[in-house]
Scaffold this motif. Structure first.
Motif, short mmCIF file in Angstrom:
data_model
loop_
_atom_site.label_atom_id
_atom_site.label_comp_id
_atom_site.label_asym_id
_atom_site.label_seq_id
_atom_site.Cartn_x
_atom_site.Cartn_y
_atom_site.Cartn_z
N ASN A 43 0.80 -1.22 0.00
CA ASN A 43 0.00 0.00 0.00
C ASN A 43 0.83 1.28 0.00
OD1 ASN A 43 -2.40 -1.47 0.04
ND2 ASN A 43 -2.46 -1.54 2.27
N PRO A 45 3.64 2.02 -2.32
CA PRO A 45 4.58 1.78 -3.42
C PRO A 45 5.65 2.85 -3.47
CG PRO A 45 2.45 2.57 -4.25
CD PRO A 45 2.26 2.26 -2.80
N GLU A 111 -1.06 7.58 -7.21
CA GLU A 111 -1.70 6.43 -6.56
C GLU A 111 -2.91 6.88 -5.75
OE1 GLU A 111 -1.96 2.34 -5.41
OE2 GLU A 111 -0.69 3.31 -6.91
N THR A 112 -4.00 6.13 -5.86
CA THR A 112 -5.21 6.40 -5.09
C THR A 112 -5.74 5.08 -4.55
OG1 THR A 112 -5.78 8.26 -6.52
CG2 THR A 112 -7.50 7.44 -5.10
N ARG A 113 -6.10 5.04 -3.29
CA ARG A 113 -6.66 3.84 -2.68
C ARG A 113 -8.01 4.16 -2.08
NH1 ARG A 113 -3.86 1.91 1.87
NH2 ARG A 113 -5.24 0.12 1.69
N LYS A 174 -10.87 7.85 -7.13
CA LYS A 174 -10.33 9.10 -7.69
C LYS A 174 -11.39 10.21 -7.68
CE LYS A 174 -7.15 8.80 -10.60
NZ LYS A 174 -6.26 8.55 -11.77
#
Length: 214
Positions: A43, A45, A111-113, A174
């Protein structure tokens, strides 16, 4: 080598603990919930296993993070925040809310989680706009589901589905960040179909006000 500011100041000493690159992002992940080393590595990177090991070791030595055994696997380790670490929740949420205003279109490829949405809604709460009715708002952000529970003028947050929410909001991660950062309005996102809402229109208004989105 440990780098410290050497100042007799609470802010400087706090930054001695959490001011190094990646450290607050490790804390962010653990504010979402306890995690294994490989989960944190996945999670975050770009951090690399050696740097993550260093950050976890430092946070553990400072009493911010602790390790526990994973049930059913005595060799596996689970990292979680201590009581001291949990005290970072509101400072981190405040910083996240402040940082939303600096996001722009150039950041949307990053990056989006979906799990970050669980912290984002906590950061967005406008205390004086908390509704005076008891109800639950459900958010389905990509593959994650979480809730805002309003009861007696207080707000709590939980993960997972809820029975009969007053309002359900569904979108991808996003879009959720773009709305929270006011890069697009909720109404624009609804008009394009990127956000889908189901529930009482009055609940939509109350939730929007509470999140500062009107």
């Amino acid at each position: 080598m440990s780098r410290e500011y050497g100042q007799f100041c609470g802010l400087a000493t706090g930054l001695d603990v959490i001011g190094e690159r990646w450290t607050l992002l490790v804390v962010r992940e653990l504010l979402i919930g306890p995690a294994r080393f490989n989960g944190l590595l996945h999670n975050l990177p770009g951090i690399g296993p050696n740097l993550l090991t260093d950050r976890l070791r430092m946070l553990t030595e400072r009493g911010v993070v602790e390790q526990t055994s994973l049930a059913g696997d005595g060799r596996a380790r689970l990292y979680r925040l201590t009581e001291t670490g949990e005290e970072l929740r509101y400072p981190v949420l405040g910083l996240a809310r402040w940082g939303l205003s600096f996001l722009d279109k150039s950041d949307t490829d990053g990056e989006t989680r979906a799990e970050w949405g669980f912290l984002a809604v906590q950061a967005m709460i406008v205390q004086e706009a908390i509704p005076d009715v008891d109800e639950v708002y459900e958010f389905k952000v990509s593959d994650q589901i979480f809730q805002i529970l309003v009861h007696g003028g207080e707000v709590t947050f939980e993960r997972g589905e809820v029975q009969e929410p007053a309002l359900t909001i569904e979108c991808d991660a996003k879009t959720f960040v773009q709305v929270g950062a006011r890069m697009i309005s909720p109404f624009q996102a609804i008009a394009t179909g990127d956000v889908r809402i189901k529930g009482d229109p009055e609940a939509v208004l109350r939730c929007s006000l509470m999140l500062g989105l009107t």
